[in-house]
Design a protein around this motif. Structure first.
Motif, PDB file in Angstrom:
ATOM      1  N   LEU A 116       0.811  -1.222   0.000  1.00 60.99           N
ATOM      2  CA  LEU A 116       0.000   0.000   0.000  1.00 60.99           C
ATOM      3  C   LEU A 116       0.843   1.271   0.000  1.00 60.99           C
ATOM      4  CD1 LEU A 116      -2.854  -1.089   2.414  1.00 60.99           C
ATOM      5  CD2 LEU A 116      -2.991  -0.762  -0.052  1.00 60.99           C
ATOM      6  N   ASP A 117       2.149   1.126   0.025  1.00 62.15           N
ATOM      7  CA  ASP A 117       3.027   2.294  -0.114  1.00 62.15           C
ATOM      8  C   ASP A 117       3.207   2.566  -1.601  1.00 62.15           C
ATOM      9  OD1 ASP A 117       4.844   4.305  -0.046  1.00 62.15           O
ATOM     10  OD2 ASP A 117       6.492   3.115   0.784  1.00 62.15           O
ATOM     11  N   LEU A 118       2.326   3.379  -2.149  1.00 57.85           N
ATOM     12  CA  LEU A 118       2.288   3.611  -3.590  1.00 57.85           C
ATOM     13  C   LEU A 118       3.112   4.808  -4.032  1.00 57.85           C
ATOM     14  CD1 LEU A 118      -1.513   2.959  -4.212  1.00 57.85           C
ATOM     15  CD2 LEU A 118       0.389   1.383  -4.595  1.00 57.85           C
ATOM     16  N   ARG A 119       3.835   5.413  -3.113  1.00 61.09           N
ATOM     17  CA  ARG A 119       4.550   6.643  -3.462  1.00 61.09           C
ATOM     18  C   ARG A 119       5.443   6.512  -4.692  1.00 61.09           C
ATOM     19  NH1 ARG A 119       7.541  10.902   0.598  1.00 61.09           N
ATOM     20  NH2 ARG A 119       8.334  12.292  -1.053  1.00 61.09           N
ATOM     21  N   PRO A 120       6.260   5.455  -4.816  1.00 64.51           N
ATOM     22  CA  PRO A 120       7.111   5.368  -6.019  1.00 64.51           C
ATOM     23  C   PRO A 120       6.294   5.338  -7.306  1.00 64.51           C
ATOM     24  CG  PRO A 120       7.862   3.822  -4.339  1.00 64.51           C
ATOM     25  CD  PRO A 120       6.525   4.338  -3.884  1.00 64.51           C
ATOM     26  N   PHE A 121       5.148   4.659  -7.267  1.00 59.49           N
ATOM     27  CA  PHE A 121       4.303   4.589  -8.464  1.00 59.49           C
ATOM     28  C   PHE A 121       3.673   5.951  -8.761  1.00 59.49           C
ATOM     29  CE2 PHE A 121       4.443   0.319  -6.706  1.00 59.49           C
ATOM     30  CZ  PHE A 121       4.706  -0.457  -7.825  1.00 59.49           C
ATOM     31  N   LEU A 122       3.198   6.610  -7.716  1.00 59.48           N
ATOM     32  CA  LEU A 122       2.566   7.920  -7.913  1.00 59.48           C
ATOM     33  C   LEU A 122       3.561   8.931  -8.459  1.00 59.48           C
ATOM     34  CD1 LEU A 122       0.449   8.159  -4.627  1.00 59.48           C
ATOM     35  CD2 LEU A 122      -0.226   7.228  -6.846  1.00 59.48           C
ATOM     36  N   GLU A 123       4.775   8.912  -7.931  1.00 55.94           N
ATOM     37  CA  GLU A 123       5.776   9.867  -8.394  1.00 55.94           C
ATOM     38  C   GLU A 123       6.200   9.569  -9.827  1.00 55.94           C
ATOM     39  OE1 GLU A 123       8.791   9.608  -5.391  1.00 55.94           O
ATOM     40  OE2 GLU A 123       7.823  11.128  -4.117  1.00 55.94           O
ATOM     41  N   PHE A 124       6.182   8.296 -10.215  1.00 58.58           N
ATOM     42  CA  PHE A 124       6.538   7.939 -11.587  1.00 58.58           C
ATOM     43  C   PHE A 124       5.444   8.338 -12.572  1.00 58.58           C
ATOM     44  CE2 PHE A 124       6.166   4.888 -15.090  1.00 58.58           C
ATOM     45  CZ  PHE A 124       7.384   5.088 -15.726  1.00 58.58           C
ATOM     46  N   TYR A 125       4.191   8.014 -12.223  1.00 55.05           N
ATOM     47  CA  TYR A 125       3.101   8.221 -13.176  1.00 55.05           C
ATOM     48  C   TYR A 125       2.620   9.668 -13.264  1.00 55.05           C
ATOM     49  CZ  TYR A 125       2.396   3.196 -13.863  1.00 55.05           C
ATOM     50  OH  TYR A 125       2.549   1.877 -14.204  1.00 55.05           O
ATOM     51  N   THR A 126       2.728  10.442 -12.191  1.00 53.77           N
ATOM     52  CA  THR A 126       2.126  11.779 -12.175  1.00 53.77           C
ATOM     53  C   THR A 126       2.574  12.658 -13.335  1.00 53.77           C
ATOM     54  OG1 THR A 126       1.652  11.794  -9.815  1.00 53.77           O
ATOM     55  CG2 THR A 126       1.979  13.935 -10.861  1.00 53.77           C
ATOM     56  N   PRO A 127       3.866  12.849 -13.582  1.00 58.50           N
ATOM     57  CA  PRO A 127       4.238  13.723 -14.712  1.00 58.50           C
ATOM     58  C   PRO A 127       3.822  13.157 -16.065  1.00 58.50           C
ATOM     59  CG  PRO A 127       6.190  12.646 -13.796  1.00 58.50           C
ATOM     60  CD  PRO A 127       5.063  12.373 -12.858  1.00 58.50           C
ATOM     61  N   ARG A 128       3.804  11.841 -16.181  1.00 56.20           N
ATOM     62  CA  ARG A 128       3.391  11.235 -17.441  1.00 56.20           C
ATOM     63  C   ARG A 128       1.901  11.456 -17.683  1.00 56.20           C
ATOM     64  NH1 ARG A 128       7.314   6.492 -18.836  1.00 56.20           N
ATOM     65  NH2 ARG A 128       5.530   5.578 -19.933  1.00 56.20           N
ATOM     66  N   VAL A 129       1.095  11.271 -16.646  1.00 55.27           N
ATOM     67  CA  VAL A 129      -0.353  11.482 -16.790  1.00 55.27           C
ATOM     68  C   VAL A 129      -0.644  12.936 -17.133  1.00 55.27           C
ATOM     69  CG1 VAL A 129      -2.543  11.515 -15.547  1.00 55.27           C
ATOM     70  CG2 VAL A 129      -1.024   9.547 -15.321  1.00 55.27           C
ATOM     71  N   ASP A 130       0.032  13.871 -16.446  1.00 51.60           N
ATOM     72  CA  ASP A 130      -0.202  15.286 -16.718  1.00 51.60           C
ATOM     73  C   ASP A 130       0.208  15.661 -18.142  1.00 51.60           C
ATOM     74  OD1 ASP A 130      -1.304  15.763 -14.264  1.00 51.60           O
ATOM     75  OD2 ASP A 130       0.512  16.628 -13.363  1.00 51.60           O
ATOM     76  N   ALA A 131       1.162  14.920 -18.695  1.00 55.16           N
ATOM     77  CA  ALA A 131       1.595  15.165 -20.076  1.00 55.16           C
ATOM     78  C   ALA A 131       0.776  14.380 -21.093  1.00 55.16           C
ATOM     79  CB  ALA A 131       3.077  14.812 -20.221  1.00 55.16           C
TER      80      ALA A 131
END
Length: 294
Positions: A213-228
């Motif tokens: 449930l520690d999703l931080r690495p996934f969130l940090e990876f996907y966030t800039p890609r999703v915003d782009a």
């Protein structure tokens, strides 16, 4: 009780677990606290510690400029405040920490303004046990001058993060937080049910559940890609994710437990594949979830 010099008086309306914790924390910090609850006996322990139990809502409103509302929803807010004397509401700042939708928060702010009051919408990000504790936080939105005037009193409860003038914004941010919280926690309950059906206890699952449930690495990876708008399938692919969710569903079914949750997740994944995103990242599900299901 004795009050602390400089500690502003405050009224708390609604004494469920959260409201009770808030009133108790204000008492701990030396504030003069007025309380009101539809079931008056819920105030007994607070009154024993020095809180004033208002006999009416009008009396509760009149006692303090800052009124903290901790009720079930905005319908409850109207039910409690709807018959209040306009003179009792006028000039009050309503820190409305009641959970509801952004649209209802905006309507309630307009309703309050029509009666001479100012609403600060709040969204508290900790359970009652976290009130007054380090690391606690809450979103606020609404008039900045009202927030600044009462910030010190609000920060007795939690750190106070003002996000803008729109009274619906704090409610939106709170509901976004709840979307993640309840979905993730329900996934954990599903896991515990499946583990139990196979002879494992929740304690057996705990060590790797915390990591899962520690999703931080996934969130940090996907966030800039999703915003782009980048859903490239260079790291993961929706087809493989769909196969994985199918395995979860089959394991739940074989374990003899409820399959509603994994079936719902699989439905979303399959909709993404059917929409042509099979070779894209699972982040492409964002595009699917932007549209209502058929």
């Amino acid at each position: 009780m004795s009050t602390t010099p400089g500690a502003a008086p405050v009224t708390v309306i609604g004494l469920g677990p959260m409201g009770h914790a808030m009133a108790s924390t204000y008492l701990d910090r030396g504030h003069r606290v007025t309380v009101w609850n539809r079931t008056a006996s819920r105030a007994d322990t607070l009154v024993a510690r020095g809180a004033h139990r208002a006999a009416t809502v009008d009396e509760a409103l009149a006692a303090s400029e800052l009124v903290v509302l901790s009720l079930t929803d905005y319908e409850a807010v109207y039910a409690v405040l709807g018959d209040a004397d306009p003179a009792a509401l006028a000039g009050r700042v309503l820190a409305n920490l009641t959970s509801d939708t952004p649209d209802r928060a905006r309507k309630a702010a307009a309703w309050a303004a029509d009666r001479g009051a100012t609403q600060l919408t709040g969204g508290v990000l900790v359970p009652p046990s976290g009130i007054g504790e380090p690391g606690s936080a809450a979103f606020y939105s609404g008039p900045r001058d009202a927030f600044d005037a009462h910030r010190a009193t609000l920060e007795v409860l939690t750190a106070a993060d003002h996000r803008g003038e729109d009274p619906g914004l704090a409610a939106l941010l709170y509901q976004l937080n709840m979307t993640m919280f309840w979905t993730a926690l329900t996934g954990y309950w599903q896991t515990v049910a499946m583990a139990g059906a196979n002879g494992l206890k929740a304690a057996d699952v705990l060590p790797f559940a915390v990591d899962a449930l520690d999703l931080r690495p996934f969130l940090e990876f996907y966030t800039p890609r999703v915003d782009a708008g980048d859903h490239s399938g260079d790291v993961d692919r929706l087809t493989m994710g769909t196969a994985s969710v199918e395995h979860v569903l089959h394991t739940a079914r074989d374990s003899g437990v409820d399959t509603t949750l994994p079936a719902a997740v699989l439905d979303v994944f399959r909709r993404g594949v059917d929409a042509g995103h099979g070779a894209d990242s699972t982040s492409s599900l964002v595009e699917i979830l932007k549209r209502p299901s058929a």
